[in-house]
Design a protein around this motif. Structure first.
Motif, PDB file in Angstrom:
ATOM      1  N   GLY A  59     -64.739-113.777 -71.058  1.00 21.04           N
ATOM      2  CA  GLY A  59     -64.354-112.906 -72.148  1.00 21.04           C
ATOM      3  C   GLY A  59     -63.541-111.713 -71.715  1.00 21.04           C
ATOM      4  N   ALA A  60     -63.032-110.991 -72.708  1.00 24.09           N
ATOM      5  CA  ALA A  60     -62.280-109.757 -72.492  1.00 24.09           C
ATOM      6  C   ALA A  60     -62.594-108.827 -73.652  1.00 24.09           C
ATOM      7  CB  ALA A  60     -60.783-110.030 -72.412  1.00 24.09           C
ATOM      8  N   SER A  61     -62.652-107.536 -73.358  1.00 20.91           N
ATOM      9  CA  SER A  61     -62.924-106.558 -74.413  1.00 20.91           C
ATOM     10  C   SER A  61     -62.017-105.352 -74.241  1.00 20.91           C
ATOM     11  CB  SER A  61     -64.400-106.124 -74.387  1.00 20.91           C
ATOM     12  OG  SER A  61     -64.708-105.457 -73.186  1.00 20.91           O
ATOM     13  N   TRP A  62     -61.792-104.673 -75.348  1.00 16.80           N
ATOM     14  CA  TRP A  62     -60.948-103.477 -75.388  1.00 16.80           C
ATOM     15  C   TRP A  62     -61.553-102.520 -76.406  1.00 16.80           C
ATOM     16  CZ3 TRP A  62     -58.555-101.202 -79.511  1.00 16.80           C
ATOM     17  CH2 TRP A  62     -57.592-100.219 -79.236  1.00 16.80           C
ATOM     18  N   SER A  63     -61.568-101.246 -76.068  1.00 18.53           N
ATOM     19  CA  SER A  63     -62.104-100.274 -77.019  1.00 18.53           C
ATOM     20  C   SER A  63     -61.343 -98.960 -76.908  1.00 18.53           C
ATOM     21  CB  SER A  63     -63.600-100.033 -76.777  1.00 18.53           C
ATOM     22  OG  SER A  63     -63.815 -99.385 -75.538  1.00 18.53           O
ATOM     23  N   ARG A  64     -61.299 -98.244 -78.008  1.00 22.95           N
ATOM     24  CA  ARG A  64     -60.679 -96.917 -78.078  1.00 22.95           C
ATOM     25  C   ARG A  64     -61.584 -96.042 -78.939  1.00 22.95           C
ATOM     26  NH1 ARG A  64     -55.251 -94.603 -78.184  1.00 22.95           N
ATOM     27  NH2 ARG A  64     -55.196 -92.809 -79.613  1.00 22.95           N
ATOM     28  N   SER A  65     -61.932 -94.886 -78.414  1.00 24.96           N
ATOM     29  CA  SER A  65     -62.814 -93.963 -79.127  1.00 24.96           C
ATOM     30  C   SER A  65     -62.161 -92.586 -79.169  1.00 24.96           C
ATOM     31  CB  SER A  65     -64.181 -93.885 -78.427  1.00 24.96           C
ATOM     32  OG  SER A  65     -65.001 -92.907 -79.044  1.00 24.96           O
ATOM     33  N   GLU A  66     -62.028 -92.026 -80.361  1.00 22.01           N
ATOM     34  CA  GLU A  66     -61.455 -90.695 -80.545  1.00 22.01           C
ATOM     35  C   GLU A  66     -62.533 -89.773 -81.109  1.00 22.01           C
ATOM     36  OE1 GLU A  66     -57.998 -90.956 -82.975  1.00 22.01           O
ATOM     37  OE2 GLU A  66     -56.927 -92.315 -81.625  1.00 22.01           O
ATOM     38  N   LEU A  67     -62.787 -88.682 -80.413  1.00 18.30           N
ATOM     39  CA  LEU A  67     -63.807 -87.721 -80.826  1.00 18.30           C
ATOM     40  C   LEU A  67     -63.165 -86.359 -81.049  1.00 18.30           C
ATOM     41  CD1 LEU A  67     -66.752 -86.773 -81.264  1.00 18.30           C
ATOM     42  CD2 LEU A  67     -66.874 -86.357 -78.802  1.00 18.30           C
ATOM     43  N   GLU A  68     -63.377 -85.807 -82.243  1.00 18.20           N
ATOM     44  CA  GLU A  68     -62.924 -84.459 -82.563  1.00 18.20           C
ATOM     45  C   GLU A  68     -64.126 -83.659 -83.058  1.00 18.20           C
ATOM     46  OE1 GLU A  68     -59.252 -84.284 -85.025  1.00 18.20           O
ATOM     47  OE2 GLU A  68     -59.386 -86.474 -84.957  1.00 18.20           O
ATOM     48  N   ASP A  69     -64.273 -82.445 -82.549  1.00 19.56           N
ATOM     49  CA  ASP A  69     -65.324 -81.582 -83.074  1.00 19.56           C
ATOM     50  C   ASP A  69     -64.837 -80.133 -83.051  1.00 19.56           C
ATOM     51  OD1 ASP A  69     -66.504 -80.040 -80.637  1.00 19.56           O
ATOM     52  OD2 ASP A  69     -66.448 -82.115 -79.957  1.00 19.56           O
ATOM     53  N   ILE A  70     -65.389 -79.336 -83.955  1.00 22.64           N
ATOM     54  CA  ILE A  70     -65.015 -77.932 -84.049  1.00 22.64           C
ATOM     55  C   ILE A  70     -66.226 -77.107 -84.451  1.00 22.64           C
ATOM     56  CG2 ILE A  70     -64.239 -78.185 -86.442  1.00 22.64           C
ATOM     57  CD1 ILE A  70     -62.109 -76.034 -85.815  1.00 22.64           C
ATOM     58  N   SER A  71     -66.357 -75.938 -83.836  1.00 18.43           N
ATOM     59  CA  SER A  71     -67.430 -74.999 -84.153  1.00 18.43           C
ATOM     60  C   SER A  71     -66.827 -73.695 -84.647  1.00 18.43           C
ATOM     61  CB  SER A  71     -68.297 -74.718 -82.920  1.00 18.43           C
ATOM     62  OG  SER A  71     -68.970 -75.873 -82.489  1.00 18.43           O
ATOM     63  N   TRP A  72     -67.433 -73.120 -85.670  1.00 18.61           N
ATOM     64  CA  TRP A  72     -67.062 -71.803 -86.157  1.00 18.61           C
ATOM     65  C   TRP A  72     -68.130 -70.807 -85.699  1.00 18.61           C
ATOM     66  CZ3 TRP A  72     -66.049 -76.213 -88.795  1.00 18.61           C
ATOM     67  CH2 TRP A  72     -64.768 -76.382 -89.322  1.00 18.61           C
TER      68      TRP A  72
END
Length: 474
Positions: free
Chosen positions: A153-166
């Motif tokens: 098998g073969a796998s591919w993944s992309r994860s985008e994380l955005e966070d903000i604190s006030w």
């Protein structure tokens, strides 16, 4: 405190031909909490003595909330290639969103006055979007007069994380003793700036595994995974990146059938586990790497009604995340080398008598550091668990049960939790083939204990509590 949770799940399948199946599904989970705690309760007074709050004590503000939503969609295409081989492709999309206005309490209270705690209000939002693809080919093949199984098998993944604190200008305001705290605090104005992070993680891998039938009684399992990992982005204004290319992660195992009832096994696995925790500079910690060894024996007794197993294991790891402190309300970590875990586990489960299902297990784990000293002291060395259910003869619709969980003493640098046991009871009744009712009584002895000492603050577990449910199926 209150929480409303909603879950929706649906799956559709379609036969595109005699040998091709298409499946699509979606899961939506929503959790909306009012007045949740952010952080927990102080473990010590300023003189070093242990705090002992009521289990109903909360550090939350009355306006606090934390709403979380996850949408997960997948599509799968499976095709029968014939001769025992199958090809499968899976595409998964996940979107997680969090929105909260939270209140953190920090400091060490005075034993006499209860003063010494301070405020840290903040508003926080985060979004994590993941796309995961996996292609797999599996089946059986003949070699040297025997039949074996293989997976490629073969796998591919992309994860985008955005966070903000006030941040809020009222941070650091002195608070009354927690015994007098009623959640009354001005709602944050978010007038002291913002900060956050924006990371993109990419991972590609190819893998293969085979189960080799060496003899009628002996099987060899081999496999490997080759991983490329890349992470880049910004963390509170600082650009960060890391890369691991061509990392090979092999594993192997042997299984030997001693008799029709007993088999023994041994395995070797290398570890490569990416992590998202950050150090004091805001950089992601390097992946956890190491090896794991395990050996054991398994048995099926009394016409396969009872299963028994005994396993011994040893795990050696580097780059293990350890809490290094706090910057404001943000936890920072450091990577620790030479962490070794070894121990054994014994378990018995099955139908001991007609209608009587039972399970019991004991685990011993000793975790040491590079200097062979006891490490990770907040994790118990000894654990025991047992549970049983019984259908009442002559009244088969009624099932009663009980469970017991016990662990020994744990501690960290500032506090300890004595050994404790938690007992739970349950009963269920099938009204008809479609309707059933059940009741649970948890923590029957009303044991008071801290759930974890991983942090410098901790939660008390729930006191004795009961719940009931009505279920309908068709």
């Amino acid at each position: 405190y209150s929480r409303e949770k909603n879950v929706f799940h649906g799956v559709l399948e379609a036969d595109l031909g005699d040998k091709t199946l298409f499946t699509i599904g979606h899961t939506l989970q929503k959790s909306d909490a009012n007045s949740p705690m952010w952080g927990a309760l102080p473990l010590n007074y300023s003189d070093g003595s242990k705090t002992d709050y009521s289990r109903s004590t909360s550090t939350s503000a009355d306006w606090a909330y934390w709403d979380v939503q996850e949408n997960r969609t997948f599509a799968e295409l499976a095709h029968d290639l014939g001769n025992g081989w199958q090809a499968k492709a899976v595409l998964t999309h996940v979107k997680k969103e969090g929105d909260g206005s939270l209140f953190y309490v920090y400091g060490t209270p005075d034993r006499t006055t209860g003063l010494g705690l301070f405020s840290y209000p903040s508003e926080y939002k985060d979004k994590n979007t993941q796309l995961i693809a996996d292609l797999q080919l599996s089946g059986a093949f003949a070699l040297a007069g025997r039949e074996h199984d293989a997976v490629l098998g073969a796998s591919w993944s992309r994860s985008e994380l955005e966070d903000i604190s006030w941040y809020d200008s009222s941070t650091g305001t002195a608070l009354p003793p927690l015994e007098e705290w009623d959640g009354n605090y001005p709602q944050p104005r978010n007038d002291a700036g913002t900060a956050g992070s924006d990371f993109t993680d990419r991972m590609k891998s190819v893998y293969g595994a085979a189960r080799w039938s060496l003899t009628d009684d002996l099987s060899l399992i081999t496999g490997t995974r080759v991983v490329d990992l890349k992470s880049d982005g910004t963390n509170y204004g600082l650009a960060k990146s890391s890369k691991n290319s061509g990392k090979v992660v092999p594993y192997a195992g042997l299984v030997y059938d001693l008799t029709e009832q007993y088999s023994v096994y041994a395995s070797y696995t290398e570890i490569f586990d990416p992590q998202t925790k950050t150090d004091i500079t805001g950089s992601r910690l390097a992946p956890v790497e190491g090896v794991n060894y395990e050996a054991g024996i398994k048995g099926e007794l009394f016409d396969d009604r009872v299963n028994v197993s005994l396993a011994v294991f040893r795990t050696e790891q580097d780059n293990v995340a350890e809490v290094a402190g706090m910057v404001g309300s943000t936890t920072i970590y450091r990577a620790v080398e030479g962490i070794t875990s070894e121990g054994y586990e014994l378990e018995v489960s099955g139908e001991l008598l007609p209608g009587l299902q039972a399970m019991a297990g004991y685990t011993f784990v000793d975790i040491t550091d590079a200097e062979d000293k006891h490490a990770v002291t907040y994790s118990p060395k000894h654990m025991f668990k047992a549970s049983t259910t019984y259908r009442i003869p002559g009244l088969e619709q009624l099932k009663v049960g009980a469970s017991l969980n016990w662990q020994d003493k744990v501690y960290n640098g500032i506090a300890e939790q004595d050994a404790y046991a938690v007992v739970n009871l349950m009963a269920s009744y099938d009204i008809d083939p479609n309707w059933s009712v059940s009741a649970n009584l948890n923590n029957v002895t009303d044991e008071k204990y801290l759930t974890s000492l991983y942090w410098s603050q901790a939660y008390y577990a729930a006191p004795r509590n009961a719940s009931m449910s009505v279920s309908w199926k068709y």
